[in-house]
Design a protein around this motif. Sequence first.
Motif, short mmCIF file in Angstrom:
data_model
loop_
_atom_site.label_atom_id
_atom_site.label_comp_id
_atom_site.label_asym_id
_atom_site.label_seq_id
_atom_site.Cartn_x
_atom_site.Cartn_y
_atom_site.Cartn_z
N ASP A 132 -27.69 0.27 29.24
CA ASP A 132 -28.41 1.00 28.19
C ASP A 132 -27.51 1.23 26.98
O ASP A 132 -27.96 1.12 25.82
N LYS A 133 -26.26 1.57 27.24
CA LYS A 133 -25.31 1.78 26.16
C LYS A 133 -25.09 0.49 25.36
O LYS A 133 -25.00 0.50 24.13
N THR A 134 -25.04 -0.64 26.07
CA THR A 134 -24.85 -1.93 25.41
C THR A 134 -26.04 -2.29 24.53
O THR A 134 -25.87 -2.80 23.42
N VAL A 135 -27.24 -2.01 25.02
CA VAL A 135 -28.45 -2.28 24.23
C VAL A 135 -28.42 -1.49 22.92
O VAL A 135 -28.75 -2.02 21.85
N LYS A 136 -28.00 -0.23 22.98
CA LYS A 136 -27.90 0.59 21.77
C LYS A 136 -26.84 0.04 20.82
O LYS A 136 -27.02 0.02 19.61
N SER A 137 -25.73 -0.41 21.40
CA SER A 137 -24.66 -0.98 20.59
C SER A 137 -25.12 -2.24 19.86
O SER A 137 -24.81 -2.45 18.68
N LEU A 138 -25.90 -3.07 20.55
CA LEU A 138 -26.42 -4.29 19.92
C LEU A 138 -27.44 -3.97 18.84
O LEU A 138 -27.56 -4.69 17.84
N ALA A 139 -28.18 -2.87 19.01
CA ALA A 139 -29.13 -2.45 17.98
C ALA A 139 -28.40 -2.06 16.70
O ALA A 139 -28.85 -2.37 15.59
N ILE A 140 -27.25 -1.40 16.85
CA ILE A 140 -26.42 -1.04 15.69
C ILE A 140 -25.90 -2.30 15.01
O ILE A 140 -25.89 -2.41 13.78
N SER A 141 -25.47 -3.26 15.80
CA SER A 141 -24.98 -4.53 15.26
C SER A 141 -26.08 -5.26 14.50
O SER A 141 -25.84 -5.83 13.44
N SER A 142 -27.29 -5.23 15.05
CA SER A 142 -28.43 -5.86 14.37
C SER A 142 -28.70 -5.20 13.03
O SER A 142 -29.01 -5.87 12.04
N LYS A 172 -19.43 -10.84 18.67
CA LYS A 172 -20.49 -11.43 19.52
C LYS A 172 -19.89 -12.38 20.55
O LYS A 172 -20.33 -12.42 21.70
N ILE A 173 -18.91 -13.16 20.14
CA ILE A 173 -18.26 -14.08 21.08
C ILE A 173 -17.60 -13.29 22.21
O ILE A 173 -17.69 -13.65 23.39
N PHE A 174 -16.95 -12.18 21.85
CA PHE A 174 -16.24 -11.37 22.83
C PHE A 174 -17.20 -10.76 23.85
O PHE A 174 -17.01 -10.88 25.07
N ILE A 175 -18.26 -10.09 23.38
CA ILE A 175 -19.16 -9.43 24.33
C ILE A 175 -20.01 -10.45 25.10
O ILE A 175 -20.36 -10.22 26.26
N LYS A 176 -20.31 -11.60 24.47
CA LYS A 176 -21.06 -12.63 25.18
C LYS A 176 -20.25 -13.15 26.36
O LYS A 176 -20.80 -13.35 27.46
N HIS A 177 -18.97 -13.38 26.15
CA HIS A 177 -18.10 -13.84 27.23
C HIS A 177 -18.09 -12.84 28.38
O HIS A 177 -18.16 -13.22 29.56
N ASN A 178 -18.04 -11.55 28.06
CA ASN A 178 -17.98 -10.53 29.09
C ASN A 178 -19.27 -10.43 29.89
O ASN A 178 -19.25 -10.26 31.11
N PHE A 179 -20.41 -10.54 29.22
CA PHE A 179 -21.67 -10.36 29.93
C PHE A 179 -22.15 -11.64 30.63
O PHE A 179 -22.85 -11.56 31.64
N LEU A 180 -21.75 -12.79 30.13
CA LEU A 180 -22.10 -14.02 30.83
C LEU A 180 -21.45 -14.08 32.21
O LEU A 180 -22.03 -14.59 33.17
N SER A 181 -20.24 -13.52 32.30
CA SER A 181 -19.54 -13.53 33.58
C SER A 181 -20.19 -12.60 34.60
O SER A 181 -19.85 -12.64 35.79
N ILE A 216 -28.11 -10.58 27.15
CA ILE A 216 -27.56 -11.89 26.81
C ILE A 216 -28.44 -12.60 25.77
O ILE A 216 -27.95 -13.23 24.84
N SER A 217 -29.76 -12.46 25.94
CA SER A 217 -30.69 -13.05 24.97
C SER A 217 -30.50 -12.43 23.58
O SER A 217 -30.49 -13.15 22.57
N THR A 218 -30.33 -11.11 23.53
CA THR A 218 -30.12 -10.42 22.25
C THR A 218 -28.82 -10.87 21.60
O THR A 218 -28.75 -11.09 20.39
N ILE A 219 -27.77 -11.02 22.41
CA ILE A 219 -26.48 -11.49 21.89
C ILE A 219 -26.63 -12.88 21.28
O ILE A 219 -26.09 -13.17 20.20
N ASN A 220 -27.37 -13.76 21.95
CA ASN A 220 -27.58 -15.12 21.44
C ASN A 220 -28.34 -15.09 20.11
O ASN A 220 -27.99 -15.83 19.18
#
Length: 309
Positions: A132-142, A172-181, A216-220
């Motif tokens: 949930d925290k990550t979703v909020k963080s991505l909303a700020i990035s958006s 985005k590259i950094f967090i994508k790498h972390n969540f893909l794993s 992951i979809s949002t990061i992409n």
Amino acid sequence: MQEILKLGTTTWTYVQEPTKETITKLAEEYDFHEVIVDDLLEINAQSKIDSNSKHFFLALTFTKYLESEKRYLLNELDVIIGEHFVVTTIPLESKSFKNLFETMKNEVIEADEAYKTSPYYILYRIIDTFYDKTVKSLAISSKRLLDIQEDMADKKVEKDVVEDLMTENLNKIFIKHNFLSQEDVLLDLISHVNSFHDKQLKVYYNSLKVKLTKIISTINVLSEKNESLMAAYNTFVGIKNNDNVTRLTFVNAIFMPLTLIAGIGGMSERSMITWGPDNWKIAYPMFILLCVLVAYITVLILRKYFIKK
């Protein structure tokens, strides 16, 4: 910092910024396997799961955003689960984690909800909080990308825009790498929970899978948007540079014939233009008038050319 919460027969020990001494004490108290101790002491570059020993171990690579530096840091969550305990460690402070701890401390659990005191339900709540925290963080990035897009639409393109876009792209590259794993690890976790624990937990863990897919979809999507803005910025800068080159070409085209005339006049001042020192009062005004006339005609021709183009 270390806090302990008792939920039914389960004890949750929450450790923030663990030291080697703290981990050693926990290992002695709960009899951790040496491999688990090594994992707790080291930084795991990728998420991992280990259910082979008598204790269940899980490492998930989450991130923490630093607003002051506009970048993400690795905030690895380590979880060790035994029959009646959960131990969690994170290297950086997390307000969301603290809030969850306080929330669960004050929750009232009904008689038919005994599964909510199980270690794996606590684990679900922890992972769900981080997602949930990550979703909020991505909303700020958006929102930041939207602000950059609006500035570009208003032609408020400055040097800072490039830096912001590059920073966002690296983030985005950094967090994508972390969540893909986490994808394969989460599938193994769901399989483990479904095999050995209350089936009521299946629904909760399946919801985690949905959230991870959404993250992951949002990061992409944000990565593609970031790349599009970079391309748009490069196009904008290219057009701006072309306009500058066009202006310089226009000015050079005006002065080119004047330079030629001035050169010829300078080399032949006495013999060709003035016809002797007595006629300079007529020759020089006529020479200047010729330059003005040539410049005017050149401007008319160039304007007609550029307007037509």
